[in-house]
Structure formats: structure tokens, C-alpha cells
Enzyme design. Structure first.
Site: not given
Ligand code: BGC
Length: 710
Positions: A244
Site C-alpha cells: 500500500d
Molecule cells: C490506499 C489504497 C490506494 C492507494 C493509492 C492508499 O492510501 O490505502 O487503497 O489504492 O492509497 O491511492
């Protein structure tokens, strides 16, 4: 020395040859990469991309969010379709619609020049307060599985990769970067992992995203057991694991490599990080661990090969004209958004059949409330979508009423009032990075509902929300309530269709709506939510302290204990005999359905023998409608405590008035089993099982039994 190639030479290299076996192509490409190039491919740039390697003609691999449409990855570009949020899509109980959504959204990903969609998010809804419940699907592992598999198939049919997130046990936003979900093996296997397992085994998901949180003390990115052992070795995952965004801030390079993390995101984003390299997979660190022998070249290659594999799968090295061509937002996609919205809306209450409204007899209507004309697409966090358009409830109702019903502003003068309330994508409501603080609607909305209901008894409440809300103190004062979730770009039209009966509601709750927060299994104590730093500091009486005061007093918990085990959602409410506000699987219709003739193909089964359950469902009312028939199993006697019932099958069918259909479910040993922690395996114990079939988890119409002989 690395060779340089001209474009014409690159086309002739073996990895560009589509007649070669995929793995041979991958090996050929891998073999041509220098160490520097390999390291470059292990972390991102420009927030959503893997950098290109121009020397070999490797284009940038580009990703985009997210769960309700093509989002933040391309927000500065074109406007996109905004689909109903995943909890709504799951409330359709119609996996075909999840597949349709998958195809449509993938077409937009392709047209936007991206290769991977950062969705679906399939974390189980454990607490009604989790800020991202709207992005997730359900509290039930079986429904989660079917909804996720269908969507993954849809997306990947377009040769766009999914990125199934957030692996794993990421069920709250509070302290999400560090909190450790302390969970037992049985709950992990029975509740939290089945969705992930199914998308690998049944849909060949090409990518997973490691969660921010720790799982029993170990970060998602470093979790060798969950990733290398379970996801890769046991389930046969051939895709790659991406962190993530910023989840590698506290992790170790070698440990991430060992676990199976292929890609660190966002990687090199100077503006955001204040440093111009990745935290964990940067050149310096990787070279150092290779040099000191703590990381082997083979392990690095295995992790990198997984990214390359997905680059091939999405067609980056194929003749682009042979790939699915993609489509930007278009009327066909808008129609998919509308169809999902129509089937997702749940009619929670409908006293004296006040709904549907009769367009010919109503003369004056009031439509108001904080969500009546509010747009939600551009909110929620990373899932935001810059929508092509968004029909609000007011707009949808107005266009339905045009020339027929006058929209006025005084409730006391109207024949009926549509009051649109609920939540929004803002911190402490339905939003990434924050959990909600309370289960209730804001107090001013409760006052508004009650005041309006006093002025006009025909006040119909439409809720816009991505998670359950309590309705104490107002539900009894209104005759009808619709849960419309965040219904996407066509939401207002869908709501109007349901209110006036052009569409018969057929959504069913994918989550239990509790009467009060403390009834919910995750909220038995601060230990179970929001989590604690030191359990000892919790004193008797602290349960009375308001949640936000508690946070100020004790700070965020760094460990949250999943003490409820497998008793999540209705499994908890049913087993502990707690009356929910609205049960899992609940949803009314403008027609009625009859259940008859429940038959099981055998009186007893043994070993791996399968059996079928059949039931006749008929439409006994006057309107066409769709019913979701649900099948639950109940283990009558067991050596471990099992939930009173567990969903093991469902089918949605559309029936004309008077029509009947026989529904057949096929079941087997796995459906009767529980996960035995002692033997680390699924066990079905001898004895009687009841098969319960009905219209919701608390509206069981027929029951039969079968003996499992072992
Ligand atoms: C989120 C993800 C997301 C990623 C990219 C993160 O903060 O938890 O679900 O895909 O950001 O935007």
C-alpha cells in the site's frame, strides 16, 4: 555491458514474440535486465507508475484507483464513470453485475492508458464504524467471495490487472499505518481469507496490495506466512504483491523480499517524501543487502519476475491493436452504473405499503435534506472519481416528476416528503483514514427527520451512506426508509425509479444494521476496538466514556484484538441472540414471494459426497420483482462453538407475478466444515446439519436436515 537496441531490433527480441510461451518470454526479458534496471522496476515513480526501461522498450506500467471507478490515478485527465460504491454493488446480491462493472471499469482503465486498477477492496466489514466500509463489500465471507471473483473476472477479461486489497485483516482506519490486528487462525481462515483465496483460485487475480497494518505483529509487506506461504505456495498466486502507498515506511528490505513484496509504492516521489528514493527498495539498500549476502539474486529475481509476468498479461509487449480497445465513459457504462444502483437500493421499511408512490395521484412533493442535492463522487480518499456527471436524488426525482408532480418546499402542504439524509465522504464519516465516531446520524439530521415527520406523516427517508447507521429515536416516526448507499452517477434516477415503482427494489443488506454500537461484536471493549496500548490502563466504567474522549485520554491502540473470532456480523447477532435493527440479508420488495417444496437430494452423505438442495420460489404478489433466496447451514452439534447459521448459497431470480422457479444449490463437505486450529485443517464433524432457506438471515421460510456420516 548492456546492449542498446533500436526499435526495430527490440521487436525481434524473443520476449516480444507472442508465439513463445509466456514464461519463456519473461525469462528472456529478465535475462536482459541489468541489476540497476531491475532495482528500478521494484519501486514506483509519479505516485502511480513503475518507471519505464527505455533501452529494452519496457513502457511505464501505470496504475489507477479504484473501487468506484477510474479515479485518483488520472484525476487531472478526463472525467470518468462513477459507479455505485462496492458495498452497494454487493447489496445487489447479483455477481453478474459485479462482473459487468468489472468489464466497464476496465474498459475505462484501458482507455485512460493504465494497466492496473487498484481494486477490489475486499476487507471484511468488521465494525460499522470503519471509514472505508463503503469501499468494501460485506461482513460475510461467502458473499464477499462471489462478489469479488465476479468483479476480478470482469476486469481481467479486458487484460487489465486487478489489485486486490488490502491484504490482510485491515478492518479499521484508525491508526491504520501501525495497528496490529491480533487474530486467531480460525477467524483468519473462516472469515478474513476466503475472499482472497477465491480470487486467486477461481479468478487468477494478477496482483494483491499488502495492507498498512500489522497482522499479529508483522506488517502486511513483511508477512512471510500470509504472502509467501499462503498466498503464493498454498493458493498458487502467480501475480505480484505491491505495498500500500507508503506502507514500507517502517519495514525492512530483506524481510519484504522474503515475504514476497515485488513493488514498493509510491517509490520515488520527492514532493511527497522529501527524499528522492524509495524507503525500502532503493538502490543503496538493495545493493547493500545483495553485497552482504542477506538477499540472494534469485529471491530478487523471483519477486521481479512477478511484475514482469503481469506486464505481459496486460499486453504491454503485444501488438497494441490486438488488445481489448477500451472505452472512456459512455452511455453503455452509465447504463451499467444505473443497473447496479437500481438493484443495490434496499427497502428497509415500508409501513402500509406507502411505497411505491403513485405518480398519478400525488400532486405535490417535497424533496430535501442534506443529501438531496449533494454530490459524492469526488470524495472518500483514494477512491475519489472525477465524474462525467452525477444525478443527485433531487435531480432524479425532479426529472421523473416533470409535468406530473409539483416540487414544493413546505412539508405540511405536500402529499409526501422525500427526506434525503445520511453520511458523506468527510473525516469521521465514510472516509479513508478516519473511522466514524458514532453509529447514529448527526443529531441535526435526527431532529430534521422528526420535525418533518410531525409536519407530514408521509415522510420517506432515503439514506445515503456507505455503512450501517443506528435509527434510534426516529425510525418509528417515519413509514418508509430506503438505503441507497452512495449510488453512483445515475443514483438519483435509480432512487426515483424505486420511489415511484418503475423498479421494484431487490437489494438486500450485505451487513447487519445494529441497534446500537455496543451490540456490535467488535465493540465489546476497547481491546476489541479501537485497540489498546496497554490493556491494564482500561478501568471499569471506561466503556461509558465517549469514544473521542477515550482517544484523547489513551491515544490510539496499537493492538486490536479480534476476540470475537468467527462471530462477525450476523454470526454474532444470531448466536448471541441479539436483535439487530435490520438483519443481514434483509430487504423488502413491492411484491411478495412464497417458498415451497424444500428438498434435499439425500438423507445422509459421507466423505466428499455432494448433495443438492432445491426449493420452489414464486411471486405471490401483483408486481414483477426479484428475490434473493438465501441458504444457510446450521451445525446442530459440534465440538467447537459454531455460528448459529452460515451463508453457503444464494440466488437472485426475477419473477413475473404468479411465476415460479425451482432453485438448486449444490453443497458438499467444505460447506459443512469449520477450520480446526489443532489440526490446521477444515473438518466436517459427523451428525445432523440443518439447511435453512429464506429471504433473509432472520426470515427463514423452510428448513430441512441432513446427516453427515463422516
Ligand atoms: C490506499 C489504497 C490506494 C492507494 C493509492 C492508499 O492510501 O490505502 O487503497 O489504492 O492509497 O491511492
Amino acid at each position: 555491458m548492456s546492449e542498446t537496441y533500436s526499435e526495430d531490433e527490440i521487436i525481434k527480441l524473443p520476449f516480444m514474440n507472442i508465439d513463445l510461451d509466456l514464461e519463456e518470454r519473461i525469462d528472456d526479458l529478465l535475462g536482459r535486465l541489468t541489476l540497476e534496471e531491475k532495482i528500478k522496476l521494484l519501486s514506483g515513480r509519479k505516485i502511480f507508475q513503475v518507471p519505464p526501461i527505455k533501452r529494452l522498450g519496457i513502457p511505464a506500467f501505470k496504475t489507477t484507483d479504484g473501487p468506484k471507478g477510474v479515479g485518483s490515478g488520472v484525476i487531472f485527465g478526463k472525467r470518468m464513470s462513477y459507479f455505485p460504491v462496492p458495498i452497494g454493488r454487493t447489496a445487489t446480491w447479483n455477481p453478474e453485475l459485479s462482473e459487468k462493472f468489472g468489464v466497464a471499469v476496465a474498459e475505462e482503465v484501458r482507455a485512460a492508458g493504465r494497466h492496473m486498477l487498484l481494486a477490489p477492496g475486499i476487507n471484511i466489514i468488521r465494525t460499522p464504524l470503519c471509514g472505508r466500509n463503503f469501499e468494501y463489500q460485506t461482513e460475510d465471507p461467502y458473499l464477499n467471495k462471489l462478489s469479488s471473483v465476479a468483479m476480478v473476472k470482469g476486469v481481467q477479461s479486458q487484460r487489465i490487472a486487478v489489485c486486490v486489497k488490502h491484504y490482510a485483516v485491515n478492518n479499521q482506519e484508525l491508526n491504520r499505518f501501525k495497528v496490529s490486528s491480533e487474530i486467531g487462525e480460525r477467524a483468519l481462515q473462516e472469515i478474513y481469507l476466503p475472499g482472497y483465496e477465491a480470487v486467486v483460485k477461481e479468478a487468477d487475480a494478477w496482483s494483491f496490495m499488502a495492507s498498512y497494518n500489522r497482522i499479529n505483529g508483522i506488517f502486511g509487506c513483511e508477512h512471510e506466512t500470509l504472502v509467501r506461504e499462503i498466498l503464493m505456495n498454498q493458493w498458487g498466486f502467480r501475480g505480484f504483491l505491491v505495498s500500500d502507498w507508503f506502507a514500507t515506511r517502517f519495514t525492512d528490505t530483506v524481510q519484504c523480499m522474503k515475504a514476497g513484496l515485488s513493488l514498493e509504492m509510491p517509490g520515488n516521489v520527492k514532493a511527497l517524501l522529501g527524499q528522492n528514493q524509495a524507503f525500502c527498495y532503493n538502490k543503496e539498500k538493495i545493493k547493500q543487502v545483495l553485497d552482504d549476502g542477506s538477499l540472494s539474486q534469485d529471491l530478487l529475481d523471483d519477486n521481479l519476475k512477478r511484475i514482469l509476468r503481469v506486464m505481459f498479461l496486460v499486453g504491454m509487449f503485444d501488438d497494441q491493436s490486438t488488445l481489448p480497445q477500451g472505452k472512456l465513459t459512455c452511455p453503455e457504462h452509465h447504463a451499467v452504473a444505473r443497473e447496479i444502483a437500481e438493484e443495490s437500493i434496499v427497502l428497509l421499511k415500508n409501513e402500509n405499503n406507502i411505497l411505491p408512490l403513485d405518480i398519478n395521484s400525488i400532486k405535490k412533493l417535497v424533496v430535501f435534506g442534506p443529501n438531496s442535492d449533494k454530490k459524492h463522487s469526488f470524495g472518500g480518499g483514494s477512491s475519489l472519481v472525477k465524474a462525467k456527471y452525477e444525478i443527485t436524488p433531487l435531480k432524479g426525482i425532479k426529472s421523473k416528476c416533470k409535468g406530473k408532480i409539483k416540487i414544493i418546499s413546505k412539508p405540511e402542504k405536500a402529499d409526501a416528503v422525500i427526506l434525503v439524509v445520511g453520511l458523506k465522504h468527510k473525516r469521521f464519516y465514510d472516509s479513508e483514514n478516519f473511522d466514524r465516531l458514532i453509529l447514529e446520524l448527526p443529531s441535526e439530521q435526527i431532529e430534521l427527520i422528526n420535525e418533518t415527520a410531525k409536519k407530514n406523516p408521509n415522510t420517506i427517508v432515503v439514506l445515503i451512506s456507505g455503512s450501517p447507521v443506528a435509527m434510534d429515536g426516529w425510525l418509528e416516526n417515519v413509514p418508509a426508509v430506503l438505503e441507497a448507499w452512495f449510488p453512483g452517477m445515475e443514483g438519483g434516477n435509480a432512487i426515483a425509479d424505486i420511489l415511484f415503482g418503475d423498479v421494484n427494489p431487490s437489494g438486500k443488506l450485505p451487513v447487519t444494521f445494529p441497534k446500537k454500537l455496543l451490540d456490535s461484536p467488535a465493540h465489546k471493549s476497547y481491546k476489541t476496538y479501537p485497540g489498546i496500548k496497554t490493556w491494564d490502563i482500561i478501568k471499569e466504567g471506561d466503556m461509558e466514556i465517549k469514544k473521542n474522549q477515550f482517544r484523547i485520554k489513551y491515544g490510539h491502540g496499537d493492538k486490536v484484538y479480534y476476540d470475537e473470532g468467527v462471530f462477525v456480523g450476523y454470526r454474532h447477532f444470531d448466536t448471541n441472540n441479539i436483535e439487530p435493527l435490520f438483519p443481514f440479508g434483509h430487504g423488502l420488495s413491492y411484491t411478495t414471494f412464497m417458498y415451497d417444496n424444500l428438498k434435499i437430494s439425500k438423507k445422509s452423505v459421507s466423505g466428499d459426497e455432494n448433495f443438492t438442495v432445491s426449493v420452489d420460489v414464486s411471486n405471490s404478489g401483483k408486481r414483477a420483482g426479484a428475490e434473493v433466496t438465501q441458504l444457510y447451514i446450521q451445525d446442530v452439534e459440534s465440538s467447537v462453538e459454531r455460528p448459529l447459521k452460515e451463508l453457503k448459497g444464494f440466488k437472485k431470480i426475477k419473477l413475473e407475478p404468479g411465476a415460479k422457479e425451482t432453485i438448486i444449490f449444490e453443497l458438499g463437505k467444505k460447506d459443512l466444515s469449520f477450520y480446526d486450529e489443532k489440526s490446521s485443517s477444515w473438518i466436517a464433524e459427523k451428525g445432523q446439519f440443518n439447511i435453512l432457506v429464506g429471504s433473509s438471515s432472520r426470515d427463514i421460510r423452510l428448513e430441512e436436515k441432513i446427516e453427515y456420516l463422516g
